[in-house]
Motif scaffolding. Structure first.
Motif, PDB file in Angstrom:
ATOM      1  N   UNK A  58       0.837  -1.199   0.000  1.00  0.00           N
ATOM      2  CA  UNK A  58       0.000   0.000   0.000  1.00  0.00           C
ATOM      3  C   UNK A  58       0.872   1.249   0.000  1.00  0.00           C
ATOM      4  N   UNK A  59       0.327   2.308  -0.588  1.00  0.00           N
ATOM      5  CA  UNK A  59       0.907   3.640  -0.485  1.00  0.00           C
ATOM      6  C   UNK A  59      -0.033   4.481   0.376  1.00  0.00           C
ATOM      7  N   UNK A  60       0.533   5.210   1.327  1.00  0.00           N
ATOM      8  CA  UNK A  60      -0.256   5.990   2.287  1.00  0.00           C
ATOM      9  C   UNK A  60       0.103   7.466   2.132  1.00  0.00           C
ATOM     10  N   UNK A  86       4.211   7.454   2.592  1.00  0.00           N
ATOM     11  CA  UNK A  86       5.001   6.248   2.797  1.00  0.00           C
ATOM     12  C   UNK A  86       4.404   5.078   2.040  1.00  0.00           C
ATOM     13  N   UNK A  87       5.197   4.030   1.911  1.00  0.00           N
ATOM     14  CA  UNK A  87       4.732   2.793   1.316  1.00  0.00           C
ATOM     15  C   UNK A  87       5.125   1.633   2.230  1.00  0.00           C
ATOM     16  N   UNK A  94       7.804 -10.922   5.446  1.00  0.00           N
ATOM     17  CA  UNK A  94       8.807  -9.859   5.425  1.00  0.00           C
ATOM     18  C   UNK A  94       8.139  -8.545   5.074  1.00  0.00           C
ATOM     19  N   UNK A  95       8.544  -7.476   5.769  1.00  0.00           N
ATOM     20  CA  UNK A  95       7.933  -6.159   5.585  1.00  0.00           C
ATOM     21  C   UNK A  95       8.983  -5.138   5.199  1.00  0.00           C
ATOM     22  N   UNK A  96       8.661  -4.331   4.188  1.00  0.00           N
ATOM     23  CA  UNK A  96       9.490  -3.204   3.784  1.00  0.00           C
ATOM     24  C   UNK A  96       8.711  -1.923   4.046  1.00  0.00           C
ATOM     25  N   UNK A  97       9.342  -0.948   4.701  1.00  0.00           N
ATOM     26  CA  UNK A  97       8.732   0.362   4.945  1.00  0.00           C
ATOM     27  C   UNK A  97       9.587   1.398   4.237  1.00  0.00           C
ATOM     28  N   UNK A  98       8.978   2.177   3.362  1.00  0.00           N
ATOM     29  CA  UNK A  98       9.689   3.197   2.601  1.00  0.00           C
ATOM     30  C   UNK A  98       9.080   4.558   2.886  1.00  0.00           C
TER      31      UNK A  98
END
Length: 216
Positions: A58-60, A86-87, A94-98
């Motif tokens: 998702x993109x927030x 953020x995305x 596994x989680x990626x936070x950008x």
């Protein structure tokens, strides 16, 4: 992965293979759901505004939200942000936070980290990985219908194509799984991309019912 998990079936919002969806939540929060994404609202006594990413990406956009922090729970951690973009991507535990713009804070049983624009953090149930800088435009290319790969293993490229393409692509040529692939591919022409891969690596493709393609 032929059938959704129980968590996905019980999610408030879901997207199908190849589908993207935009949501406008209360308080000026905008979400964009990528393909094969399941999302639920956070509920509970004293729970602030937020969502749980069961699976997917998702993109927030909190640019028009108020001063209350918005939470995204995913896997073993959670993300808090306000006035930021953020995305969050959560696949196979596994989680990626950008962080695209502003600042976000990541909470995990192993500690907390703050991300600034252009930074990314990866975690799973076993711990946090070091923060790294990423090319935001490339990481967010899915929002424009584009997949970008930089020296990615062919096996990983096939896995990503399977998220967007109905059916299933199977790579039986095991000796090519780690072969590096770079390029920009449109999600609207993935069958053409598969044809390019077939020719580039001298593979033979066999098409089966249900959109199944075997590369060998």
């Amino acid at each position: 992965a032929l059938w959704p998990s129980i968590g996905e079936l019980q999610a408030d919002y879901r997207t199908a293979t190849g589908e993207q969806r935009e949501l406008d939540l209360a308080g000026g929060v905008s979400l964009q759901l990528n393909t094969q994404t399941a999302l639920s609202r956070l509920r509970g006594e004293g729970q602030g505004p937020g969502v749980r990413l069961v699976n997917g990406e998702i993109a927030v956009d909190l640019g028009h939200a108020g001063s209350t922090a918005f939470e995204v729970a995913a896997g073993a951690g959670r993300v808090l942000a306000q006035g930021a973009q953020l995305e969050v991507r959560h696949l196979a535990d596994t989680t990626w936070v950008t962080c695209i713009d502003g600042a976000v804070r990541v909470w995990h049983p192993d500690g907390a980290r703050e991300l600034q624009a252009g930074q990314q953090l990866r975690y799973d149930a076993h711990g946090l990985q070091p923060t790294q800088r990423v090319e935001v435009a490339e990481w967010s290319a899915w929002r424009r219908g584009v997949l970008v790969f930089r020296a990615a293993p062919l096996e990983q490229v096939i896995e990503e194509i399977n998220r967007y393409r109905p059916g299933k692509v199977l790579l039986w040529a095991s000796h090519l799984r780690e072969r590096e692939v770079s390029g920009r591919f449109s999600v609207s022409t993935l069958d053409t991309v598969l044809l390019q891969i077939e020719r580039s690596y001298e593979l033979q493709a066999r098409s089966l019912p249900g959109g199944v393609v075997v590369l060998r």
